[in-house]
Design a protein around this motif. Structure first.
Motif, PDB file in Angstrom:
ATOM      1  N   UNK A   7      32.293  75.133  26.821  1.00 35.59           N
ATOM      2  CA  UNK A   7      33.305  74.535  25.883  1.00 35.59           C
ATOM      3  C   UNK A   7      34.532  73.845  26.560  1.00 35.59           C
ATOM      4  N   UNK A   8      34.875  74.516  27.791  1.00 37.60           N
ATOM      5  CA  UNK A   8      35.850  74.024  28.545  1.00 37.60           C
ATOM      6  C   UNK A   8      35.654  72.863  29.441  1.00 37.60           C
ATOM      7  N   UNK A   9      34.262  72.662  29.812  1.00 43.50           N
ATOM      8  CA  UNK A   9      33.964  71.651  30.593  1.00 43.50           C
ATOM      9  C   UNK A   9      33.658  70.481  29.829  1.00 43.50           C
ATOM     10  N   UNK A  10      33.213  70.643  28.487  1.00 42.04           N
ATOM     11  CA  UNK A  10      32.878  69.646  27.729  1.00 42.04           C
ATOM     12  C   UNK A  10      34.416  69.043  27.258  1.00 42.04           C
ATOM     13  N   UNK A  11      35.288  69.770  26.919  1.00 39.30           N
ATOM     14  CA  UNK A  11      36.752  69.432  26.702  1.00 39.30           C
ATOM     15  C   UNK A  11      37.253  68.567  27.922  1.00 39.30           C
ATOM     16  N   UNK A  12      36.943  68.806  29.125  1.00 37.61           N
ATOM     17  CA  UNK A  12      37.759  68.238  30.139  1.00 37.61           C
ATOM     18  C   UNK A  12      36.901  66.983  30.460  1.00 37.61           C
ATOM     19  N   UNK A  13      35.410  66.882  30.061  1.00 34.88           N
ATOM     20  CA  UNK A  13      34.811  65.384  30.064  1.00 34.88           C
ATOM     21  C   UNK A  13      35.546  64.663  28.900  1.00 34.88           C
ATOM     22  N   UNK A  43      27.767  77.735  40.207  1.00 34.08           N
ATOM     23  CA  UNK A  43      26.647  76.765  40.119  1.00 34.08           C
ATOM     24  C   UNK A  43      26.367  76.182  41.487  1.00 34.08           C
ATOM     25  N   UNK A  44      27.500  76.352  42.229  1.00 30.65           N
ATOM     26  CA  UNK A  44      27.364  75.881  43.514  1.00 30.65           C
ATOM     27  C   UNK A  44      27.505  74.143  43.588  1.00 30.65           C
ATOM     28  N   UNK A  45      28.164  73.529  42.737  1.00 28.04           N
ATOM     29  CA  UNK A  45      28.361  72.351  42.506  1.00 28.04           C
ATOM     30  C   UNK A  45      29.658  71.880  42.087  1.00 28.04           C
ATOM     31  N   UNK A  46      30.270  70.470  42.231  1.00 25.06           N
ATOM     32  CA  UNK A  46      31.251  70.146  41.693  1.00 25.06           C
ATOM     33  C   UNK A  46      31.047  69.272  40.261  1.00 25.06           C
ATOM     34  N   UNK A  47      31.992  69.601  39.242  1.00 21.89           N
ATOM     35  CA  UNK A  47      31.755  69.139  38.237  1.00 21.89           C
ATOM     36  C   UNK A  47      32.761  67.868  37.930  1.00 21.89           C
ATOM     37  N   UNK A  48      33.669  68.178  38.483  1.00 23.19           N
ATOM     38  CA  UNK A  48      34.585  66.848  38.304  1.00 23.19           C
ATOM     39  C   UNK A  48      35.242  66.526  39.386  1.00 23.19           C
ATOM     40  N   UNK A  54      42.145  58.681  35.386  1.00 28.18           N
ATOM     41  CA  UNK A  54      41.749  59.966  34.815  1.00 28.18           C
ATOM     42  C   UNK A  54      40.532  60.779  35.631  1.00 28.18           C
ATOM     43  N   UNK A  55      40.340  62.016  35.519  1.00 24.30           N
ATOM     44  CA  UNK A  55      39.552  62.852  35.994  1.00 24.30           C
ATOM     45  C   UNK A  55      38.088  62.167  35.793  1.00 24.30           C
ATOM     46  N   UNK A  56      37.239  62.053  36.736  1.00 18.42           N
ATOM     47  CA  UNK A  56      36.035  61.534  36.689  1.00 18.42           C
ATOM     48  C   UNK A  56      34.829  62.584  36.793  1.00 18.42           C
ATOM     49  N   UNK A  57      34.082  62.780  35.774  1.00 20.17           N
ATOM     50  CA  UNK A  57      32.723  63.516  35.954  1.00 20.17           C
ATOM     51  C   UNK A  57      31.975  63.326  36.920  1.00 20.17           C
ATOM     52  N   UNK A  58      31.347  64.197  37.631  1.00 18.02           N
ATOM     53  CA  UNK A  58      30.547  63.754  38.768  1.00 18.02           C
ATOM     54  C   UNK A  58      29.120  63.392  38.195  1.00 18.02           C
ATOM     55  N   UNK A  59      28.141  62.841  38.963  1.00 19.07           N
ATOM     56  CA  UNK A  59      26.828  62.304  38.552  1.00 19.07           C
ATOM     57  C   UNK A  59      25.981  63.797  38.028  1.00 19.07           C
ATOM     58  N   UNK A  60      26.260  64.859  38.853  1.00 17.75           N
ATOM     59  CA  UNK A  60      25.505  66.153  38.574  1.00 17.75           C
ATOM     60  C   UNK A  60      26.269  66.923  37.493  1.00 17.75           C
ATOM     61  N   UNK A  61      27.727  66.716  37.428  1.00 18.61           N
ATOM     62  CA  UNK A  61      28.095  67.400  36.273  1.00 18.61           C
ATOM     63  C   UNK A  61      27.941  66.545  34.997  1.00 18.61           C
ATOM     64  N   UNK A  62      27.423  65.318  34.949  1.00 21.21           N
ATOM     65  CA  UNK A  62      26.955  64.881  33.824  1.00 21.21           C
ATOM     66  C   UNK A  62      25.863  65.286  33.375  1.00 21.21           C
ATOM     67  N   UNK A  63      24.886  65.855  34.190  1.00 22.53           N
ATOM     68  CA  UNK A  63      23.739  66.514  33.805  1.00 22.53           C
ATOM     69  C   UNK A  63      23.848  67.787  33.128  1.00 22.53           C
ATOM     70  N   UNK A  66      25.307  67.573  29.734  1.00 20.37           N
ATOM     71  CA  UNK A  66      24.562  67.175  28.679  1.00 20.37           C
ATOM     72  C   UNK A  66      23.643  68.604  28.057  1.00 20.37           C
ATOM     73  N   UNK A  67      23.199  69.410  29.146  1.00 14.50           N
ATOM     74  CA  UNK A  67      22.552  70.560  28.841  1.00 14.50           C
ATOM     75  C   UNK A  67      23.547  71.394  28.256  1.00 14.50           C
ATOM     76  N   UNK A  68      24.669  71.452  28.700  1.00 14.21           N
ATOM     77  CA  UNK A  68      25.854  72.498  27.920  1.00 14.21           C
ATOM     78  C   UNK A  68      25.901  71.914  26.588  1.00 14.21           C
ATOM     79  N   UNK A  69      26.058  70.869  26.293  1.00 22.12           N
ATOM     80  CA  UNK A  69      26.193  70.478  24.696  1.00 22.12           C
ATOM     81  C   UNK A  69      25.301  70.903  24.080  1.00 22.12           C
ATOM     82  N   UNK A  70      23.862  70.870  24.462  1.00 24.01           N
ATOM     83  CA  UNK A  70      22.494  71.503  23.716  1.00 24.01           C
ATOM     84  C   UNK A  70      22.674  72.739  23.564  1.00 24.01           C
ATOM     85  N   UNK A  71      23.317  73.589  24.690  1.00 20.50           N
ATOM     86  CA  UNK A  71      23.234  74.927  24.429  1.00 20.50           C
ATOM     87  C   UNK A  71      24.300  75.347  23.282  1.00 20.50           C
ATOM     88  N   UNK A  72      25.461  74.636  23.362  1.00 20.13           N
ATOM     89  CA  UNK A  72      26.354  74.889  22.229  1.00 20.13           C
ATOM     90  C   UNK A  72      25.930  74.467  20.736  1.00 20.13           C
TER      91      UNK A  72
END
Length: 312
Positions: A7-13, A43-48, A54-63, A66-72
């Motif tokens: 929920x937090x990462x979706x809000x930041x995005x 996860x071993x990655x940078x999401x933002x 303003x803050x930009x979501x990385x390409x791997x972060x966008x993927x 997308x999956x986080x939204x489906x989970x919620x």
């Protein structure tokens, strides 16, 4: 990893800001930042990209998002199933509604919905039909309320009611009832391009472009109030839906006329995207709306074959 972190990462995005995301999630910025950082480390990655403003979501972060939204979304569906079993509607319903319906429908349905469903949180916003469909497919809306039929294979439609269209203005020959062919050569004031009621008015009255407005005026309205004011000052006609007509003062109702049978109506439906559907919530809301609106509509007193549903 937990649902709260998702929920937090979706809000930041969504807000492109840690501080705004924290306000939205009702936590401190330090708490939210720490939880997002912990998820990134796990996860071993940078999401933002935090250096961008303003803050930009990385390409791997966008993927990942997308999956986080489906989970919620699937989590909400599980909760919906559980609430249905307990005969209780709870949680949150995110509703998008088109502006030409919102202004007259919402004041009539919000009170009974809030009263009958005290455990359901409503989040209601106005959008165009196009944006409602897009947001339903994305999962950022649960429900749309708009004019139908849409004829999308992936969007389900639950018809709520049929709303008569009524003529407003200087009525030809001062008639109380008209047929659409009597309006073909009249000057018409219309809503802006992209509005479904504009298209319905053009098709119903077989309007030619030269009859929309005076030759030396280009004008598009975004509200019925503006249309009526223009008609009052400059003459001509416009079409208004039945629920809007009900709110008119008596002096303006005297400037209206009705269509002869078959009476043109717009079909208003509750729509949803089946993969993300909260079925029990949708069905309950639809029934409350029908119970609140159908008894006050003139169109409900006619047989179905006395009505003609206008295409969107």
């Amino acid at each position: 990893m937990n649902l709260q972190q998702l929920e937090y990462i979706l809000a930041v995005d969504k807000f492109k800001s840690f501080s705004k995301a924290a306000d939205y999630c009702n936590v401190t910025q330090a708490t939210l930042s720490a939880m997002v950082k912990k998820l990134e480390e796990e996860l071993g990655i940078i999401l933002f990209d935090r250096k961008s403003q303003p803050i930009v979501t990385t390409e791997i972060g966008k993927e990942v998002l997308s999956e986080a939204q489906k989970v919620l979304l699937h989590t909400e569906k599980i909760l919906d199933i559980a609430q249905k079993d307990k005969k209780q509607i709870a949680g949150k319903a995110k509703i998008g509604i088109i502006p030409t319906i919102a202004g007259t429908l919402l004041p009539k349905i919000l009170h009974p919905i809030l009263e009958k469903l005290p455990h359901l949180v409503l989040e209601v916003k106005e959008f165009t039909t196009e944006n409602i469909i897009r947001k339903l497919r994305e999962g950022s809306l649960d429900i749309g309320i708009l004019a139908t039929p849409l004829n999308y294979t992936d969007i389900e439609e639950e018809i709520l009611f049929y709303e008569m269209l009524i003529i407003y203005g200087k009525i030809p020959n001062s008639k109380e009832y008209l047929v659409s062919t009597e309006l073909e050569n009249e000057k018409f004031w219309l809503l802006e391009e992209g509005n479904c009621l504009r298209n319905q008015s053009i098709e119903l009255c077989n309007l030619q472009k030269s009859h929309y407005l005076p030759n030396n005026l280009l004008f598009e309205a975004s509200s019925f109030d503006t249309l009526l004011n223009m008609v009052d000052e400059l003459g001509g006609l416009t079409l208004i839906p039945e629920l809007y007509y009900q709110n008119l003062p008596e002096n303006r109702k005297q400037k209206t006329a009705f269509f002869q049978k078959p009476i043109p109506v717009r079909e208003v439906s509750l729509v949803y995207y089946r993969p993300f559907a909260k079925i029990s919530t949708i069905q309950t809301l639809a029934e409350i709306i029908r119970q609140s609106i159908t008894p006050i509509l003139m169109s409900s007193k006619y047989r179905k074959n006395d009505l003609i549903i206008l295409p969107v």
